[in-house]
Design an enzyme around this catalytic site. Structure first.
Site, short mmCIF file in Angstrom:
data_model
loop_
_atom_site.label_atom_id
_atom_site.label_comp_id
_atom_site.label_asym_id
_atom_site.label_seq_id
_atom_site.Cartn_x
_atom_site.Cartn_y
_atom_site.Cartn_z
N GLN A 70 0.83 -1.20 0.00
CA GLN A 70 0.00 0.00 0.00
C GLN A 70 0.87 1.26 0.00
O GLN A 70 0.62 2.22 -0.74
CB GLN A 70 -0.92 -0.02 1.24
CG GLN A 70 -2.01 1.03 1.21
CD GLN A 70 -3.02 0.77 0.10
OE1 GLN A 70 -3.20 -0.36 -0.36
NE2 GLN A 70 -3.69 1.81 -0.36
N GLU B 128 2.47 -25.56 8.48
CA GLU B 128 2.68 -25.96 9.88
C GLU B 128 1.42 -25.76 10.71
O GLU B 128 1.50 -25.41 11.88
CB GLU B 128 3.83 -25.17 10.52
CG GLU B 128 5.15 -25.41 9.87
CD GLU B 128 6.00 -26.44 10.60
OE1 GLU B 128 7.02 -26.83 10.05
OE2 GLU B 128 5.62 -26.85 11.71
#
Ligand SMILES: Cc1cc2nc3c(=O)[nH]c(=O)nc-3n(C[C@H](O)[C@H](O)[C@H](O)COP(=O)(O)OP(=O)(O)OC[C@H]3O[C@@H](n4cnc5c(N)ncnc54)[C@H](O)[C@@H]3O)c2cc1C
Length: 381
Positions: A338, A365
């Site tokens: 951004q 994970e």
């Protein structure tokens, strides 16, 4: 409480930062664009001892503690998340099971070359129909005439097919006990007939890391390739994932730090309306939020690592650190793009890669949802 790093911990962090800035960061964009596994660089990391950091010297490791290892993954991951996960998956998923559950003979045979960085090793848990529900493993290993005969498919496995990969440890159903599948861990060397690896996946991020589907078609390995006790495979991989969460948390912190660094630099250099965009409060607030979250995520990961080093229960701290850091890396990557405006959408700016690399931190994970389930259980909910 003492938040200072020891000299040894700071030395490891400095060494990794220097190596990452000199030998990894300058090539990260190109490796990503070409989806090229940086074999020579990973080999160098092995020579530096980075692929065996937390293992004792008698097994070829550097004898460092978990805090040092986490700092190392942060520094490497800050330069390139693909190289970071290559290191983290090799240490926490590939090598750690040998250290935690292997016999002395298995440690000498398998762990020593891995800790010395001569070979990479993979851990194969996930299957096409068994992801978050990893206990639903369908791969089988049957003991026949003194050999395990393995059949099945594993998917999304890291480090399984590089030129320096020595093999994979897989979870497999080895029988049925009390009406439930008996799951054990079986070691499969790379040259095992009947064991093949598909070509690398084409991925959104972590593009310079090696991820493949694995096929086992009557792949036979010796009976002594059982890792740990028969039928304890489920418990063993839960233990391994607890430790793995510290390293994925560290990787997320490294990436979030890289996002802050790039955004903070860009905001000082980019002028609009006659001044650096860093002077606009709206941009400052984004940078402040990034700095705050990176700091808190780093503390959470280091606390989990410290608890592990003290021999204390670290499962909840690791799950919290992994969950929070993964979300922080995503928020920081979003803010970094951004702040770069349209340039952030262009591939020549690193933040574009960071934006693609961060998402997997909320999936691998154990997804964010799985972390919340784990934490809820630990809170007694
Ligand atoms: C690049 C990459 C590298 C990887 N490396 C390895 C590796 O080295 N070894 C290995 O074994 N695996 C590896 N994985 C696999 C990874 O761990 C899994 O992708 C992950 O655990 C999620 O499993 P899944 O993809 O099957 O998703 P699923 O389990 O199908 O989940 C899909 C969605 O459903 C949600 N969900 C599932 N169950 C629940 C529930 N009970 N409650 C609420 N929500 C739920 C999930 O959170 C997710 O949002 C890797 C994956 C990737 C993408």
């Amino acid at each position: 409480m003492d938040f200072d790093l020891t000299t040894e911990q700071q030395d490891v962090a400095n060494l990794c930062r220097e190596f990452a800035e000199g030998e990894i960061a300058p090539h990260a964009q190109e490796w990503d664009a070409k989806a090229e596994f940086p074999l020579a660089t990973v080999r160098k990391m092995g020579e530096l001892g980075l692929l065996g950091l937390p293992f004792p010297e008698k097994y070829g490791g550097a004898g460092a503690d978990t805090v040092s290892y986490a700092l190392a993954v942060m520094e490497i991951g800050r330069a390139d998340a693909s190289v970071g996960i290559t290191m983290a998956a090799h240490v926490s998923l590939g090598s750690q099971p040998f250290f935690s559950f292997g016999s002395e003979e298995q440690k000498q045979k398998f762990l020593v070359p891995l800790a010395r960085g001569e070979r990479l090793w993979a851990f194969g848990l996930t299957e096409p129909q068994a992801g978050s529900d990893a206990g639903a493993t369908k791969t089988t290993a049957q003991l026949r005439d003194g050999r395990w005969v393995v059949n099945g498919t594993k998917c999304f496995i890291t480090n399984a097919g590089t030129q320096m990969t020595g093999g994979v440890t897989i979870t497999a159903v080895t029988g049925a006990g009390n009406g439930r599948a008996e799951i054990s861990n079986v070691i499969v060397s790379q040259d095992t007939p009947g064991y093949t690896q598909a070509p690398p996946y084409k991925k959104m991020g972590w593009r310079a890391s090696d991820t493949r589907e694995l096929h086992f078609d009557n792949a036979e390995v010796p009976a002594e390739n059982l890792l740990g006790e028969r039928g304890r495979g489920f418990k063993q991989f839960l233990d391994i994932l607890d430790g793995g969460r510290i390293s994925v948390g560290a990787l997320s912190v490294g990436l979030a730090q890289a996002c802050y660094d790039a955004a903070s630099k860009y905001a000082r250099e980019r002028f609009q309306f006659g001044q650096a965009i860093a002077k606009f409060q709206a941009v400052q607030f984004q940078l402040v939020d990034m700095a705050v979250e990176v700091e808190l995520a780093r503390n959470a990961v280091l606390k989990a690592a410290w608890l592990k080093d003290q021999g204390r229960d670290f499962a909840t701290a690791a799950a919290m650190a992994k969950l929070f850091s993964g979300e922080v890396s995503r928020r920081c990557a979003n803010a970094a793009v951004q702040i770069h405006g349209g340039y952030g959408f262009m591939d020549e700016y690193a933040v574009s890669r960071y934006w693609r690399d961060c998402k997997i931190n909320e999936i691998g994970e154990g997804t964010n949802e799985v972390q919340r389930m784990v934490i809820a259980r630990q809170l007694g909910l």
